[in-house]
Design a protein around this motif. Structure first.
Motif, PDB file in Angstrom:
ATOM      1  N   PRO A 191       0.929  -1.330   0.082  1.00 18.93           N
ATOM      2  CA  PRO A 191       0.099   0.152  -0.120  1.00 18.93           C
ATOM      3  C   PRO A 191       0.774   1.375   0.288  1.00 18.93           C
ATOM      4  O   PRO A 191       0.458   2.761  -0.239  1.00 18.93           O
ATOM      5  CB  PRO A 191      -0.428  -0.713   1.033  1.00 18.93           C
TER       6      PRO A 191
ATOM      7  N   ALA B 134      -4.804   6.825  -6.101  1.00 17.62           N
ATOM      8  CA  ALA B 134      -5.491   5.626  -5.874  1.00 17.62           C
ATOM      9  C   ALA B 134      -6.154   5.262  -4.469  1.00 17.62           C
ATOM     10  O   ALA B 134      -6.948   4.685  -4.600  1.00 17.62           O
ATOM     11  CB  ALA B 134      -4.614   4.707  -6.623  1.00 17.62           C
TER      12      ALA B 134
ATOM     13  N   LEU C  34      -9.488   7.068  -3.444  1.00 18.81           N
ATOM     14  CA  LEU C  34     -10.571   6.136  -4.262  1.00 18.81           C
ATOM     15  C   LEU C  34     -10.885   4.999  -3.839  1.00 18.81           C
ATOM     16  O   LEU C  34     -11.929   5.392  -3.750  1.00 18.81           O
ATOM     17  CB  LEU C  34     -10.343   6.335  -5.542  1.00 18.81           C
ATOM     18  N   LEU C  35     -10.264   3.931  -3.889  1.00 17.89           N
ATOM     19  CA  LEU C  35     -10.695   2.815  -2.823  1.00 17.89           C
ATOM     20  C   LEU C  35     -11.126   2.411  -2.088  1.00 17.89           C
ATOM     21  O   LEU C  35     -11.832   2.719  -2.262  1.00 17.89           O
ATOM     22  CB  LEU C  35      -8.808   2.066  -3.750  1.00 17.89           C
TER      23      LEU C  35
ATOM     24  N   GLN D   3     -12.430   4.606  -0.444  1.00 15.50           N
ATOM     25  CA  GLN D   3     -14.100   5.634  -0.289  1.00 15.50           C
ATOM     26  C   GLN D   3     -15.026   5.103  -1.081  1.00 15.50           C
ATOM     27  O   GLN D   3     -16.469   4.447   0.238  1.00 15.50           O
ATOM     28  CB  GLN D   3     -14.684   6.504  -1.804  1.00 15.50           C
ATOM     29  N   TYR D   4     -14.486   3.724  -2.070  1.00 12.28           N
ATOM     30  CA  TYR D   4     -15.580   2.518  -1.907  1.00 12.28           C
ATOM     31  C   TYR D   4     -15.676   1.280  -0.039  1.00 12.28           C
ATOM     32  O   TYR D   4     -16.726   0.913  -0.723  1.00 12.28           O
ATOM     33  CB  TYR D   4     -15.497   1.722  -3.082  1.00 12.28           C
ATOM     34  N   LEU D   5     -14.222   1.089  -0.340  1.00 12.86           N
ATOM     35  CA  LEU D   5     -14.055   0.793   0.994  1.00 12.86           C
ATOM     36  C   LEU D   5     -15.273   0.459   2.542  1.00 12.86           C
ATOM     37  O   LEU D   5     -15.538  -0.464   2.719  1.00 12.86           O
ATOM     38  CB  LEU D   5     -12.841   0.021   0.954  1.00 12.86           C
TER      39      LEU D   5
ATOM     40  N   THR E 234     -23.589   1.506   1.839  1.00 10.54           N
ATOM     41  CA  THR E 234     -24.251   0.276   0.965  1.00 10.54           C
ATOM     42  C   THR E 234     -23.527  -0.601   0.468  1.00 10.54           C
ATOM     43  O   THR E 234     -24.120  -2.038   0.696  1.00 10.54           O
ATOM     44  CB  THR E 234     -25.304   0.778   0.241  1.00 10.54           C
ATOM     45  N   PHE E 235     -22.271  -0.586  -0.192  1.00 13.11           N
ATOM     46  CA  PHE E 235     -21.492  -1.512  -0.471  1.00 13.11           C
ATOM     47  C   PHE E 235     -20.110  -1.811  -0.491  1.00 13.11           C
ATOM     48  O   PHE E 235     -19.271  -3.002  -1.186  1.00 13.11           O
ATOM     49  CB  PHE E 235     -22.093  -1.609  -2.121  1.00 13.11           C
ATOM     50  N   GLY E 236     -19.876  -1.102   0.695  1.00 14.23           N
ATOM     51  CA  GLY E 236     -18.610  -0.906   1.170  1.00 14.23           C
ATOM     52  C   GLY E 236     -17.867  -2.611   2.522  1.00 14.23           C
ATOM     53  O   GLY E 236     -19.235  -3.375   2.473  1.00 14.23           O
ATOM     54  N   LEU E 237     -16.840  -2.664   2.006  1.00  6.20           N
ATOM     55  CA  LEU E 237     -16.177  -4.460   2.615  1.00  6.20           C
ATOM     56  C   LEU E 237     -16.746  -4.133   3.705  1.00  6.20           C
ATOM     57  O   LEU E 237     -16.851  -5.053   4.736  1.00  6.20           O
ATOM     58  CB  LEU E 237     -15.157  -4.578   2.143  1.00  6.20           C
TER      59      LEU E 237
ATOM     60  N   HIS F 231     -19.935  -4.126   5.557  1.00  6.38           N
ATOM     61  CA  HIS F 231     -20.530  -6.067   5.286  1.00  6.38           C
ATOM     62  C   HIS F 231     -19.467  -6.327   7.077  1.00  6.38           C
ATOM     63  O   HIS F 231     -20.705  -7.240   7.477  1.00  6.38           O
ATOM     64  CB  HIS F 231     -20.135  -6.264   4.131  1.00  6.38           C
ATOM     65  N   TYR F 232     -18.437  -6.089   7.105  1.00  4.69           N
ATOM     66  CA  TYR F 232     -17.923  -7.033   7.694  1.00  4.69           C
ATOM     67  C   TYR F 232     -17.661  -6.445   8.812  1.00  4.69           C
ATOM     68  O   TYR F 232     -17.848  -7.740  10.235  1.00  4.69           O
ATOM     69  CB  TYR F 232     -16.284  -7.789   7.943  1.00  4.69           C
TER      70      TYR F 232
ATOM     71  N   PHE G 181      -3.138   4.861   7.952  1.00  9.41           N
ATOM     72  CA  PHE G 181      -2.183   3.494   9.351  1.00  9.41           C
ATOM     73  C   PHE G 181      -2.493   2.409   7.916  1.00  9.41           C
ATOM     74  O   PHE G 181      -1.214   1.605   8.068  1.00  9.41           O
ATOM     75  CB  PHE G 181      -2.972   2.892   9.932  1.00  9.41           C
ATOM     76  N   TRP G 182      -3.270   2.210   6.549  1.00 11.16           N
ATOM     77  CA  TRP G 182      -2.999   1.146   6.209  1.00 11.16           C
ATOM     78  C   TRP G 182      -2.504   2.548   5.046  1.00 11.16           C
ATOM     79  O   TRP G 182      -1.360   0.608   4.943  1.00 11.16           O
ATOM     80  CB  TRP G 182      -4.622   1.064   5.497  1.00 11.16           C
TER      81      TRP G 182
END
Lengths: 286, 311
Positions: free
Chosen positions: B130, B137, B140-141, B143-145, B149-152, B155-156, B183-184
């Motif tokens: 990372p 990049a 943006l990634l 933002q989706y994670l 509604t559809f973020g990983l 969900h977990y 951190f990531w």
């Protein structure tokens, strides 16, 4: 002394039983760290209709490359990649040339004000780029260089840390070598580029990686200087693609991110040792 | 030439011809450093002086600049957004230092003890990946994670029975989310520094402590940590300075919002300078960032000198 010389192999065998749990736990952490990238890759290859499901797809569903082909229709992606490459290559080669010359000057000559000039340059490492960017922007505006690639690579030609780092390295190369070359009739340019630079390959490659990566990933500079999509580099291009979302499916954004990320990761895998060495020696945080 | 010169370069002076050779030497030295000196003057030294001068003016780039003395700084100290930005930046930098130093050190200790070479390679690569990806990049990634509604991530978390917040729209969760992303993104950097530092701890010391009956915990606190203190301090300073200039993810993901909850100092400088075109005011904000970084750097310089003497 016998304890210190104990071979790592023996130690390893002794630890084996206890460390299985540790290995599993750390491997698990590695999986979590890399999971977002797996999801990125998988989604970029997934049929848009099947993408972004819950629970997530860890492998592509109805695998397709269509997401990638659409990217260039929305933003001039190929041009942006070329811009990134142009700026990063000029910044890397140019700054290393300037730095090698200066490092040679500081290392091999004595002149009035040498230490003063050197210390003044070193203190500039404390100055954050954000403080300088407003005056540099005004300068570029005056020179009519705003919204050109020149505005991105020209200020990058001065890289103080490289000068410092190369000077340290050059100082460790014995001057007897210079003298021997001089007796054989070599001039300073020959000594620098045919002798000292090749002998400093590890230091040069560490700095090259550092400068290239910083330039390749730079977002702040392009954000300030560039407004036309044709003149943008990849990081800024990605963000505008995301904002121009009228026509972009999220899978298209993912394909674009993948196109930006994947080459970097592959290059990293090839030059992992040099990458890590450049971080460990320079200690500069991106 | 003063006696404190670091590099013994000049030969002993004496005869006339040697004197002339030395003149030529001086001239050549200037020639070699001249490209760097010119570029330095144009893109670092000059702009630095200019930025300080700008902070004393009120200027919108269009109408003539007006000298206002220290007015910008007086306004700054009464500006509630500046205080918010200062607080956010400090919280971010502090959290970044704590998470990276603790995480990086534990990870380096663990990886150092890994038995399997394959696992070791995998973990080192996975953690470092990372870090070499651009912030654009990464932002943006994530933002989706972190999408509700559809973020990983949500969900977990849901599966673990935790009710996840709407990260970037919730003022109390937006900054922690950016801290997590950072951190990531940069753990790999701290990890490499720690791993390099760990190699400097002499094995005979830990072995000796073991022979004397010390347990792992005692060895860690009484041998490893003291021996690594220069590395730990260096990593702290570098992490703090880097985190103090955080900008990219904030500008890309939240644009400083919601309600300035993620406005950092550099973000505020960007808003003032390049969106509101308050050039003088923005320069004053940037000077505050500079002063903090300078103080931290000087502190590092001063303490590391003390350490060298102690060793």
């Amino acid at each position: 002394m016998t304890v210190a010389v104990q071979s790592p192999k023996r130690r390893r065998r002794k630890l084996r039983t206890g460390s299985v749990i540790l290995d599993v736990a750390l491997a698990g952490f590695g999986v979590v760290m890399i999971a977002p990238l797996v999801w990125l890759l998988s989604t970029s290859l997934t049929d848009p209709a099947e993408a972004f499901q819950i629970p997530p797809n860890w492998v592509p569903v109805n695998a397709t490359f269509d997401n990638f082909s659409g990217v260039n229709d929305l933003v001039p992606f190929g041009q942006m990649a070329l811009n990134s490459l142009t700026v990063s290559v000029i910044a890397t080669v140019g700054s290393l040339l300037v730095s090698a010359l200066a490092a040679y000057g500081f290392s091999r000559f004595s002149f009035r004000g040498r230490n003063g000039i050197f210390i003044m340059m070193l203190s500039a490492l404390m100055v954050p780029a954000q403080l300088l960017i407003i005056p540099v922007f005004i300068l570029m505006r005056t020179l009519n260089l705003v919204d050109t690639l020149v505005a991105l690579w020209l200020p990058a030609l001065i890289h103080v840390f490289s000068i410092f780092f190369l000077r340290q390295y050059f100082n460790s190369i014995p001057r007897d070598l210079d003298d021997a070359a001089k007796i054989d009739g070599a001039g300073h340019v020959w000594i620098l580029f045919r002798m000292i630079v090749p002998l400093s390959a590890p230091a040069i490659s560490a700095m090259a990686i550092l400068v290239f990566e910083a330039s390749w990933n730079n977002y702040f500079g392009p954000l300030i200087f560039i407004s036309t999509p044709e003149n943008m580099t990849l990081p800024l291009g990605l963000v505008t693609l995301q904002d121009a979302q009228g026509g972009v499916a999220p899978t298209g954004v993912f394909a674009a991110i993948t196109l930006v990320v994947l080459p970097v990761l592959l290059v990293f895998l090839l030059f992992q040792r040099q990458f890590v060495a450049s971080i460990a020696t320079a200690g500069i945080r991106g | 030439m003063t006696a404190t010169t670091l590099v013994p370069a000049s030969r002993a002076s004496g005869t006339e011809s040697q004197h002339r050779g030395r003149r030529r030497q001086e001239w050549l030295g200037y020639l070699f450093i001249s490209p760097a000196v010119v570029l330095f003057a144009v893109f670092i030294g000059g702009p630095f002086v200019f930025a300080i001068a700008l902070s004393l003016f009120s200027w919108d780039l269009l109408t003539p600049a007006e000298f206002v003395g220290l007015d910008n700084f007086v306004t700054l100290f009464q500006d509630p957004v500046l205080f918010q930005a200062f607080g956010n930046t400090f919280i971010f930098a502090f959290a970044s230092v704590v998470t990276h130093i603790v995480g990086g050190l534990l990870l380096a200790l663990g990886v150092n003890r890994i038995a399997s070479r394959v696992v070791s390679y995998f973990v080192r690569t996975a953690v470092f990946f990372p870090f070499i990806i651009s912030w654009a990049a990464v932002s943006l990634l994530w933002q989706y994670l972190l999408d509700p509604t559809f973020g990983l991530v949500n969900h977990y978390l849901d599966r673990l029975g935790i009710q996840p917040p709407d990260w970037f729209l919730d003022p109390s969760w937006a900054l922690p989310a950016i801290i997590g992303i950072d951190f990531w993104h940069t753990l790999g950097f701290t990890f490499i520094i720690m791993l390099a530092g760990l190699q400097t701890v002499p094995e005979h010391l830990t072995e000796a402590a073991k022979t004397d009956g010390a347990n792992r915990w005692q060895i860690f606190w009484n041998v490893t940590v003291p021996m690594m203190s220069p590395t730990l301090f260096f990593a702290t300073v570098v992490t703090f300075i880097g985190a103090f200039q955080i900008f990219d993810p904030v500008q890309i993901i939240t644009n400083g919002g919601p309600d300035d909850a993620t406005t950092t100092l550099v973000m505020y400088m960007y808003e003032q300078g390049f969106q509101a075109f308050q050039i003088g005011y923005a320069s004053a904000v940037a000077i505050i960032v500079f002063v903090v970084i300078m103080l931290v750097t000087l502190l590092q310089f001063w303490t590391s000198r003390k350490w060298v003497h102690q060793q």
